[in-house]
Write an enzyme that holds these catalytic residues in place. Structure first.
Site, PDB file in Angstrom:
ATOM      1  N   ASP A 113      -7.096  -2.188   3.980  1.00  0.00           N
ATOM      2  CA  ASP A 113      -7.755  -1.071   3.297  1.00  0.00           C
ATOM      3  C   ASP A 113      -9.029  -1.576   2.628  1.00  0.00           C
ATOM      4  O   ASP A 113     -10.115  -0.998   2.779  1.00  0.00           O
ATOM      5  CB  ASP A 113      -6.779  -0.510   2.248  1.00  0.00           C
ATOM      6  CG  ASP A 113      -7.383   0.601   1.419  1.00  0.00           C
ATOM      7  OD1 ASP A 113      -8.004   1.496   2.013  1.00  0.00           O
ATOM      8  OD2 ASP A 113      -7.236   0.567   0.181  1.00  0.00           O
ATOM      9  N   TYR A 155       0.806  -1.229   0.000  1.00  0.00           N
ATOM     10  CA  TYR A 155       0.000   0.000   0.000  1.00  0.00           C
ATOM     11  C   TYR A 155       0.837   1.277   0.000  1.00  0.00           C
ATOM     12  O   TYR A 155       0.414   2.298  -0.528  1.00  0.00           O
ATOM     13  CB  TYR A 155      -0.938  -0.011   1.211  1.00  0.00           C
ATOM     14  CG  TYR A 155      -1.945   1.113   1.239  1.00  0.00           C
ATOM     15  CD1 TYR A 155      -3.213   0.943   0.692  1.00  0.00           C
ATOM     16  CD2 TYR A 155      -1.632   2.341   1.799  1.00  0.00           C
ATOM     17  CE1 TYR A 155      -4.142   1.960   0.714  1.00  0.00           C
ATOM     18  CE2 TYR A 155      -2.562   3.374   1.827  1.00  0.00           C
ATOM     19  CZ  TYR A 155      -3.809   3.180   1.279  1.00  0.00           C
ATOM     20  OH  TYR A 155      -4.718   4.199   1.310  1.00  0.00           O
ATOM     21  N   ASP A 190      -8.961 -13.906   0.164  1.00  0.00           N
ATOM     22  CA  ASP A 190     -10.083 -13.988  -0.780  1.00  0.00           C
ATOM     23  C   ASP A 190     -11.274 -14.717  -0.155  1.00  0.00           C
ATOM     24  O   ASP A 190     -12.419 -14.275  -0.264  1.00  0.00           O
ATOM     25  CB  ASP A 190      -9.663 -14.606  -2.126  1.00  0.00           C
ATOM     26  CG  ASP A 190      -8.633 -15.709  -1.996  1.00  0.00           C
ATOM     27  OD1 ASP A 190      -8.185 -15.984  -0.865  1.00  0.00           O
ATOM     28  OD2 ASP A 190      -8.265 -16.306  -3.024  1.00  0.00           O
ATOM     29  N   ASP A 221     -13.301  -1.319   4.087  1.00  0.00           N
ATOM     30  CA  ASP A 221     -14.370  -0.703   3.294  1.00  0.00           C
ATOM     31  C   ASP A 221     -15.496  -1.693   3.049  1.00  0.00           C
ATOM     32  O   ASP A 221     -16.679  -1.336   3.099  1.00  0.00           O
ATOM     33  CB  ASP A 221     -13.833  -0.207   1.938  1.00  0.00           C
ATOM     34  CG  ASP A 221     -13.317   1.215   2.009  1.00  0.00           C
ATOM     35  OD1 ASP A 221     -12.817   1.598   3.092  1.00  0.00           O
ATOM     36  OD2 ASP A 221     -13.404   1.936   1.001  1.00  0.00           O
ATOM     37  N   LYS A 281      -2.258 -14.007   2.780  1.00  0.00           N
ATOM     38  CA  LYS A 281      -2.219 -14.734   1.503  1.00  0.00           C
ATOM     39  C   LYS A 281      -0.892 -15.499   1.444  1.00  0.00           C
ATOM     40  O   LYS A 281      -0.178 -15.477   0.430  1.00  0.00           O
ATOM     41  CB  LYS A 281      -2.359 -13.729   0.337  1.00  0.00           C
ATOM     42  CG  LYS A 281      -2.542 -14.345  -1.024  1.00  0.00           C
ATOM     43  CD  LYS A 281      -3.932 -14.883  -1.267  1.00  0.00           C
ATOM     44  CE  LYS A 281      -4.036 -15.588  -2.612  1.00  0.00           C
ATOM     45  NZ  LYS A 281      -5.363 -16.192  -2.844  1.00  0.00           N
TER      46      LYS A 281
HETATM   47 MG    MG Z   1      -9.348   3.080   1.834  1.00  0.00          MG
END
Ligand code: MG
Ligand code: NAI
Length: 335
Positions: free
Chosen positions: A231, A125, A207, A235, A174
């Site tokens: 992140d 990120y 996933d 959401d 992962k």
């Molecule tokens: Mg975000």
């Protein structure tokens, strides 16, 4: 005892929701003093800088900030003021609760009560070493995970569970594919988990986690994960329980913490007095927990729930016809 906090009123709907939030906090007689500091577009206009030194000094001094959203203009210095603040104060833990609330028209009006604890300082990120070859054919970036970064975020998640009486931490990774980076995160997470035998720890691949969150979100309690996965997952979780108007977040470091709504400055509704103040108020609740006023934090959350239950002066995003301030007054009357 009084405590001074830095207050950043921000851009767009920022000043409106901050007025509303402070109105409710004042009604609670918390002994807080506010020190105003500018950041974002307002600061650029007044001081010629997006993030003035005086603002950084105020946050350094007070250690606690309540912050409205900031507009980062395209092509002005840093890529994001928020990312810059996280870096400056090493705010390594991004803590985002997602909880079902009544009368929100969400997919899960009951049953969701989880917290995503996202590593906030490393991993893909942060975009380290981003490069595109001259012919535009190949793009690369460096994804770096450290033992130190992994250890402190997983420890934060388990300490949070211990402190708040939560029972389970799900480590999201992962490591089956990203054997080096996600592999190191998982290895360190297992070591830390072993030091918290009373808290159940399970591991889930990212996933599958997304599918499980949509199918059976009630199985999650605390999720801890790396920056980019966190992140996206946080959401997704905000979406499960009714969206941005109800999604708060805390950015926490070893000695400094910044509390804010997850949403942005909402230029489309700025100045209309109809923004939902709940996300910032819920962030203020996280702040009260953090500064050792958990009783007041609970009272604030209960007042928000009671106001939602009564459908009293709700803002248009929740299907009501109230205003930012009438909604805040309805909440304040219940604290
Ligand atoms: Mg975000
Ligand atoms: P946004 O979150 O500001 O708005 C997205 C949609 O949600 C809009 O339709 C808006 O009206 C609605 N919305 C957001 N908050 C609301 C509230 N409290 N009540 C009712 N409706 C609400 O996202 P957008 O439009 O992508 O970004 C606008 C600006 O905000 C950009 O400049 C961006 O950089 C900045 N931003 C700042 C953040 C921060 O300071 N933490 C976080 C995210 C974006």
């Amino acid at each position: 005892m009084t405590q001074t906090i830095t207050v950043i009123r921000g851009d767009g709907i920022g000043p409106e929701i901050m007025d509303a939030a402070l109105y409710v906090l004042d009604a609670m007689h918390l002994g807080l003093q506010y020190e105003d500091a500018d950041a974002g577009l307002v600061a650029l206009e007044k001081h010629g800088e997006l993030l003035p030194a005086a603002t950084l000094e105020s946050i350094s001094r007070n250690k606690i900030a309540l912050k409205s959203p900031l507009t980062t203009p395209v092509g002005e210095g840093f890529s994001s003021i928020n990312v810059e603040l996280r870096k400056r104060f090493d705010l390594y833990a991004n803590v985002r609760p997602a909880k079902s609330f009544p009368n929100t028209k969400s997919r899960f009006p009951t049953g969701v009560d989880l917290i995503t604890v996202r590593e906030n300082t490393e991993g893909a990120y942060i975009g380290e070493g981003q490069q595109v070859t001259e012919d535009g054919a190949t793009a690369t970036l460096v994804q770096k995970i450290t033992r130190k970064g992994s250890e402190r975020i997983v420890r934060y998640a388990f300490d949070l569970a211990r402190r708040t009486g939560r029972k389970k931490v799900t480590v999201v990774h992962k490591a089956n594919i990203l054997k080096s980076t996600s592999g190191l995160f998982l290895k360190v997470a297992r070591e830390v988990a072993a030091q918290y035998p009373e808290i159940e720890c399970n591991e889930m691949i990212v996933d599958n986690t997304c599918m499980q969150l949509v199918m059976k979100p009630e199985q999650f309690d605390i999720i801890v994960t790396t920056n980019l996965f966190g992140d996206i997952i946080s959401d997704l979780c905000a979406g499960l329980v009714g969206g941005l108007g109800l999604a708060p977040g805390a950015n926490i470091g070893a000695d400094t913490a910044i509390f804010e709504a997850v949403h942005g400055s909402a230029p489309d509704i700025a100045g209309k007095g109809i923004a939902n103040p709940c996300a910032l108020l819920l962030a203020a609740g996280q702040m009260l927990d953090h500064i050792g006023q958990p009783g007041k934090a609970s009272r604030l959350r209960e007042a928000i729930v009671a106001t939602l239950e009564a459908k009293d002066s709700l803002t248009p995003d929740l299907g009501g016809s109230g205003t930012t301030m009438s909604f805040a007054k309805a909440i304040a009357s219940r604290v």
